[in-house]
Design a protein around this motif. Structure first.
Motif, PDB file in Angstrom:
ATOM      1  N   ARG A  17       6.439  -7.978   5.822  1.00 39.32           N
ATOM      2  CA  ARG A  17       7.410  -8.840   5.145  1.00 39.32           C
ATOM      3  C   ARG A  17       8.256  -8.028   4.169  1.00 39.32           C
ATOM      4  O   ARG A  17       7.756  -7.145   3.469  1.00 39.32           O
ATOM      5  CB  ARG A  17       6.695  -9.969   4.419  1.00 39.32           C
ATOM      6  N   GLN A  18       9.515  -8.350   4.147  1.00 42.83           N
ATOM      7  CA  GLN A  18      10.422  -7.680   3.221  1.00 42.83           C
ATOM      8  C   GLN A  18      10.460  -8.448   1.895  1.00 42.83           C
ATOM      9  O   GLN A  18      10.355  -9.674   1.864  1.00 42.83           O
ATOM     10  CB  GLN A  18      11.830  -7.624   3.805  1.00 42.83           C
ATOM     11  N   PHE A  19      10.556  -7.723   0.798  1.00 45.50           N
ATOM     12  CA  PHE A  19      10.734  -8.368  -0.496  1.00 45.50           C
ATOM     13  C   PHE A  19      11.973  -7.809  -1.178  1.00 45.50           C
ATOM     14  O   PHE A  19      12.426  -6.702  -0.874  1.00 45.50           O
ATOM     15  CB  PHE A  19       9.492  -8.204  -1.386  1.00 45.50           C
ATOM     16  N   TYR A  33      17.588  -4.935  -4.882  1.00 50.64           N
ATOM     17  CA  TYR A  33      16.969  -3.932  -4.005  1.00 50.64           C
ATOM     18  C   TYR A  33      16.162  -4.660  -2.937  1.00 50.64           C
ATOM     19  O   TYR A  33      15.360  -5.555  -3.254  1.00 50.64           O
ATOM     20  CB  TYR A  33      16.062  -3.000  -4.800  1.00 50.64           C
ATOM     21  N   ALA A  34      16.337  -4.271  -1.671  1.00 48.43           N
ATOM     22  CA  ALA A  34      15.563  -4.816  -0.559  1.00 48.43           C
ATOM     23  C   ALA A  34      14.595  -3.750  -0.061  1.00 48.43           C
ATOM     24  O   ALA A  34      15.000  -2.616   0.214  1.00 48.43           O
ATOM     25  CB  ALA A  34      16.488  -5.267   0.566  1.00 48.43           C
ATOM     26  N   SER A  35      13.326  -4.096   0.040  1.00 49.19           N
ATOM     27  CA  SER A  35      12.295  -3.125   0.416  1.00 49.19           C
ATOM     28  C   SER A  35      12.499  -2.633   1.840  1.00 49.19           C
ATOM     29  O   SER A  35      12.998  -3.349   2.709  1.00 49.19           O
ATOM     30  CB  SER A  35      10.906  -3.739   0.275  1.00 49.19           C
ATOM     31  N   THR A  36      12.103  -1.391   2.065  1.00 50.87           N
ATOM     32  CA  THR A  36      12.181  -0.786   3.404  1.00 50.87           C
ATOM     33  C   THR A  36      10.801  -0.463   3.955  1.00 50.87           C
ATOM     34  O   THR A  36      10.677   0.132   5.016  1.00 50.87           O
ATOM     35  CB  THR A  36      13.015   0.503   3.351  1.00 50.87           C
ATOM     36  N   GLY A  37       9.753  -0.831   3.229  1.00 55.20           N
ATOM     37  CA  GLY A  37       8.383  -0.567   3.658  1.00 55.20           C
ATOM     38  C   GLY A  37       7.431  -1.411   2.841  1.00 55.20           C
ATOM     39  O   GLY A  37       7.795  -2.463   2.298  1.00 55.20           O
ATOM     40  N   GLU A  38       6.197  -0.941   2.727  1.00 57.88           N
ATOM     41  CA  GLU A  38       5.171  -1.710   2.025  1.00 57.88           C
ATOM     42  C   GLU A  38       5.172  -1.465   0.524  1.00 57.88           C
ATOM     43  O   GLU A  38       4.503  -2.196  -0.212  1.00 57.88           O
ATOM     44  CB  GLU A  38       3.786  -1.365   2.583  1.00 57.88           C
ATOM     45  N   ARG A  39       5.903  -0.449   0.041  1.00 57.04           N
ATOM     46  CA  ARG A  39       5.862  -0.088  -1.370  1.00 57.04           C
ATOM     47  C   ARG A  39       7.253   0.152  -1.916  1.00 57.04           C
ATOM     48  O   ARG A  39       8.167   0.552  -1.176  1.00 57.04           O
ATOM     49  CB  ARG A  39       5.006   1.177  -1.578  1.00 57.04           C
ATOM     50  N   ALA A  40       7.388  -0.069  -3.214  1.00 57.10           N
ATOM     51  CA  ALA A  40       8.641   0.228  -3.899  1.00 57.10           C
ATOM     52  C   ALA A  40       8.326   0.584  -5.349  1.00 57.10           C
ATOM     53  O   ALA A  40       7.431  -0.005  -5.960  1.00 57.10           O
ATOM     54  CB  ALA A  40       9.590  -0.962  -3.845  1.00 57.10           C
ATOM     55  N   THR A  41       9.046   1.560  -5.880  1.00 64.58           N
ATOM     56  CA  THR A  41       8.842   1.995  -7.262  1.00 64.58           C
ATOM     57  C   THR A  41      10.061   1.637  -8.100  1.00 64.58           C
ATOM     58  O   THR A  41      11.193   1.607  -7.602  1.00 64.58           O
ATOM     59  CB  THR A  41       8.593   3.508  -7.330  1.00 64.58           C
ATOM     60  N   ILE A  42       9.817   1.398  -9.386  1.00 66.23           N
ATOM     61  CA  ILE A  42      10.879   1.032 -10.320  1.00 66.23           C
ATOM     62  C   ILE A  42      10.805   1.960 -11.523  1.00 66.23           C
ATOM     63  O   ILE A  42       9.716   2.236 -12.035  1.00 66.23           O
ATOM     64  CB  ILE A  42      10.728  -0.430 -10.795  1.00 66.23           C
ATOM     65  N   ALA A 117      10.369  -2.834   9.832  1.00 64.41           N
ATOM     66  CA  ALA A 117       9.501  -2.097  10.756  1.00 64.41           C
ATOM     67  C   ALA A 117       9.008  -0.806  10.116  1.00 64.41           C
ATOM     68  O   ALA A 117       9.772  -0.076   9.488  1.00 64.41           O
ATOM     69  CB  ALA A 117      10.251  -1.786  12.046  1.00 64.41           C
ATOM     70  N   ILE A 118       7.723  -0.541  10.285  1.00 64.42           N
ATOM     71  CA  ILE A 118       7.119   0.713   9.832  1.00 64.42           C
ATOM     72  C   ILE A 118       6.677   1.494  11.069  1.00 64.42           C
ATOM     73  O   ILE A 118       5.930   0.978  11.895  1.00 64.42           O
ATOM     74  CB  ILE A 118       5.899   0.438   8.934  1.00 64.42           C
ATOM     75  N   PRO A 119       7.157   2.738  11.251  1.00 57.72           N
ATOM     76  CA  PRO A 119       6.776   3.517  12.431  1.00 57.72           C
ATOM     77  C   PRO A 119       5.266   3.750  12.471  1.00 57.72           C
ATOM     78  O   PRO A 119       4.638   4.024  11.441  1.00 57.72           O
ATOM     79  CB  PRO A 119       7.543   4.835  12.260  1.00 57.72           C
ATOM     80  N   LEU A 120       4.688   3.647  13.654  1.00 62.07           N
ATOM     81  CA  LEU A 120       3.268   3.894  13.866  1.00 62.07           C
ATOM     82  C   LEU A 120       3.082   4.964  14.929  1.00 62.07           C
ATOM     83  O   LEU A 120       3.870   5.073  15.869  1.00 62.07           O
ATOM     84  CB  LEU A 120       2.549   2.621  14.333  1.00 62.07           C
ATOM     85  N   SER A 121       2.036   5.752  14.772  1.00 64.43           N
ATOM     86  CA  SER A 121       1.657   6.692  15.821  1.00 64.43           C
ATOM     87  C   SER A 121       1.006   5.926  16.971  1.00 64.43           C
ATOM     88  O   SER A 121       0.362   4.892  16.759  1.00 64.43           O
ATOM     89  CB  SER A 121       0.672   7.726  15.266  1.00 64.43           C
ATOM     90  N   GLU A 122       1.181   6.423  18.182  1.00 60.21           N
ATOM     91  CA  GLU A 122       0.522   5.805  19.336  1.00 60.21           C
ATOM     92  C   GLU A 122      -0.920   6.284  19.480  1.00 60.21           C
ATOM     93  O   GLU A 122      -1.653   5.777  20.321  1.00 60.21           O
ATOM     94  CB  GLU A 122       1.302   6.148  20.614  1.00 60.21           C
ATOM     95  N   HIS A 123      -1.324   7.235  18.632  1.00 58.92           N
ATOM     96  CA  HIS A 123      -2.645   7.840  18.777  1.00 58.92           C
ATOM     97  C   HIS A 123      -3.605   7.332  17.707  1.00 58.92           C
ATOM     98  O   HIS A 123      -3.190   6.872  16.638  1.00 58.92           O
ATOM     99  CB  HIS A 123      -2.526   9.363  18.684  1.00 58.92           C
ATOM    100  N   THR A 124      -4.893   7.442  18.005  1.00 62.48           N
ATOM    101  CA  THR A 124      -5.935   7.006  17.066  1.00 62.48           C
ATOM    102  C   THR A 124      -6.558   8.184  16.333  1.00 62.48           C
ATOM    103  O   THR A 124      -7.594   8.018  15.688  1.00 62.48           O
ATOM    104  CB  THR A 124      -7.033   6.221  17.798  1.00 62.48           C
ATOM    105  N   ARG A 125      -5.936   9.323  16.442  1.00 65.42           N
ATOM    106  CA  ARG A 125      -6.394  10.457  15.645  1.00 65.42           C
ATOM    107  C   ARG A 125      -5.243  11.442  15.452  1.00 65.42           C
ATOM    108  O   ARG A 125      -4.310  11.509  16.261  1.00 65.42           O
ATOM    109  CB  ARG A 125      -7.608  11.149  16.278  1.00 65.42           C
TER     110      ARG A 125
END
Length: 436
Positions: A17-19, A33-42, A117-125
């Motif tokens: 979700r965007q905040f 400011y609109a977030s682009t990921g899970e975290r934002a700093t001020i 959207a947050i990029p994810l790796s296709e691998h589990t390691r």
């Protein structure tokens, strides 16, 4: 997008979700400011996500993060504090519409229905790291990109989250894999020796320097220098490390010339360096040089869905199949019990648990033992001095055992938590026969 490609795309990205952060009043009134990921700093520094020109705020004011779908704000040791709906907080949950007071500025938190959207790796390691959770696959995607560059990388996270494995994996997956990988634990070396450890020294530079010594920066030439617990660096050493980062040159202790070094630097810390900057315990310019790329390793409690994969990995590496003990670790009851544990020592604690099972052949209990009562037989026939000393010895040993478990056997972190010097902790460990 057709149905054939949707599964592949879902493996490559995660939607969160965007905040929005809307400045209600203050010097930057009207800014959104609109977030682009899970975290934002001020803060007031240009590296912040939401930069506010407010002289009453700190450079690093606070951080907002989405954790398990819940918005949380953390004050970063700011000068005037962070208020949520008029209440001063260090850490607090945020509801949609909550108003943050930061110095002379008020900011409204708005949690929208839009997704980013947050990029994810296709691998589990990734290298030595294992994980199939969204949190870890997002980390793997960042580390994969970091491995393709020589940019300075800062790894942060709690003790036991695998920062050392992440550093070595980035080295092995990158273009410097044929070069040396040199590790310096900044929290384990006394301050008087750390400068020589990092930069080397010339003969006669100080008492006992009978020969010249090559430092870690020179040893890592052509490869990677990993600075573990970089937050422990003294203020006296920080500008010297900064010169290495800026010019890739090093001067030995007692030397007169600077030598060029070809080295990639990866640093790790379990401290919040932004907070340390606010408290003037860490240089802001050094932080910026270290955090060209910054990756947070999540604690195990935020990735419990990885428990089966991690247990399987440890069981394989410890060859429990050959001993016939692997089935007990895969049972649904056992894995459900693991999910109830808080894992303060994170993945390192989990591995130690599996190792104990490999050694003992039975599953140790997972009950929390912090706060357990210290039991020492009382003998009134003894002099008071002797009886008191027995209690003190028992208390010290019990406290040390619990303290080390709480911090995954990291002596530096344990010493900080206890409020004592790590050298004193080492001395106590030796006294009680707990030194590993």
């Amino acid at each position: 997008m057709d149905g054939a490609t949707e599964p592949l795309e879902s493996r490559r990205r995660s939607l969160v979700r965007q905040f929005r952060l809307r400045v209600l009043d203050g010097p930057c009134q009207g800014t959104v400011y609109a977030s682009t990921g899970e975290r934002a700093t001020i803060g007031t520094q240009s590296a912040m996500d939401l930069v506010l020109d407010d002289a009453t705020m700190s450079r690093f004011q606070c951080e907002i993060a989405l954790e398990a779908g819940v918005a949380v704000v953390r004050d970063l040791g700011s000068r005037n504090g962070t208020l949520v709906d008029g209440v001063t907080v260090r850490v607090a949950e945020l509801h949609d519409g909550a108003v943050l007071t930061l110095g002379q500025t008020r900011v409204r938190f708005e949690l929208g229905e839009e997704r980013v959207a947050i990029p994810l790796s296709e691998h589990t390691r990734f290298g030595s790291l294992v994980g199939g959770s969204t949190a870890m696959r997002a980390v793997f995607a960042l580390l994969q990109r970091a491995a393709q560059t020589d940019a300075t990388l800062l790894l942060r996270g709690e003790t036991g989250t695998g920062k050392d494995l992440a550093a070595s994996s980035v080295h092995e997956e990158g273009g410097r894999r044929e070069g040396p990988f040199v590790v310096v634990d900044c929290g384990a070396i006394p301050g008087g020796l750390l400068e020589s450890e990092l930069f080397g020294h010339e003969r006669g530079a100080f008492t006992g320097a009978t020969t010249s010594r090559v430092g870690a920066c020179e040893q890592a030439h052509g490869g990677t220098l990993f600075l573990d617990e970089v937050g422990e660096l003294s203020l006296e050493l920080q500008p010297k490390l900064l010169r290495v980062l800026e010019g890739r040159t090093v001067q030995r202790v007692g030397g007169t010339r600077r030598m060029t070094v070809d080295v990639r630097i990866i640093a790790a810390t379990n401290r919040d360096l932004k907070q340390a900057v606010n408290q003037r315990r860490f240089r802001a310019d050094l932080y910026y040089r270290l955090a060209v790329l910054e990756v947070r390793l999540p604690p195990l409690r935020e990735r419990l869905e990885d428990l089966p994969l991690l247990v399987e990995h440890f069981a394989t590496s410890l060859r429990l199949e050959a001993s016939g003990r692997g089935d007990a670790l895969r049972s649904a009851e056992f894995l459900a019990e693991l999910e109830q544990h808080s894992w303060p020592g994170n993945v390192r604690e989990l591995r130690n648990y599996v190792e104990r099972y490999a050694a003992l052949g039975q599953l140790p209990g997972l009950e929390e033992d912090v706060g357990r009562e210290v039991q020492v037989p009382l003998n009134a026939a003894q002099p008071l001095r002797v009886a008191r000393e027995q209690w003190v010895q028992a208390l010290e040993r019990e406290y040390l055992e619990q303290l080390l478990k709480l911090h995954g056997n990291n002596v530096s972190a344990a010493a900080r938590h206890a409020g004592v010097d790590r050298v004193y902790v080492h001395r106590l460990l030796a006294r009680h026969g707990l030194r590993r």
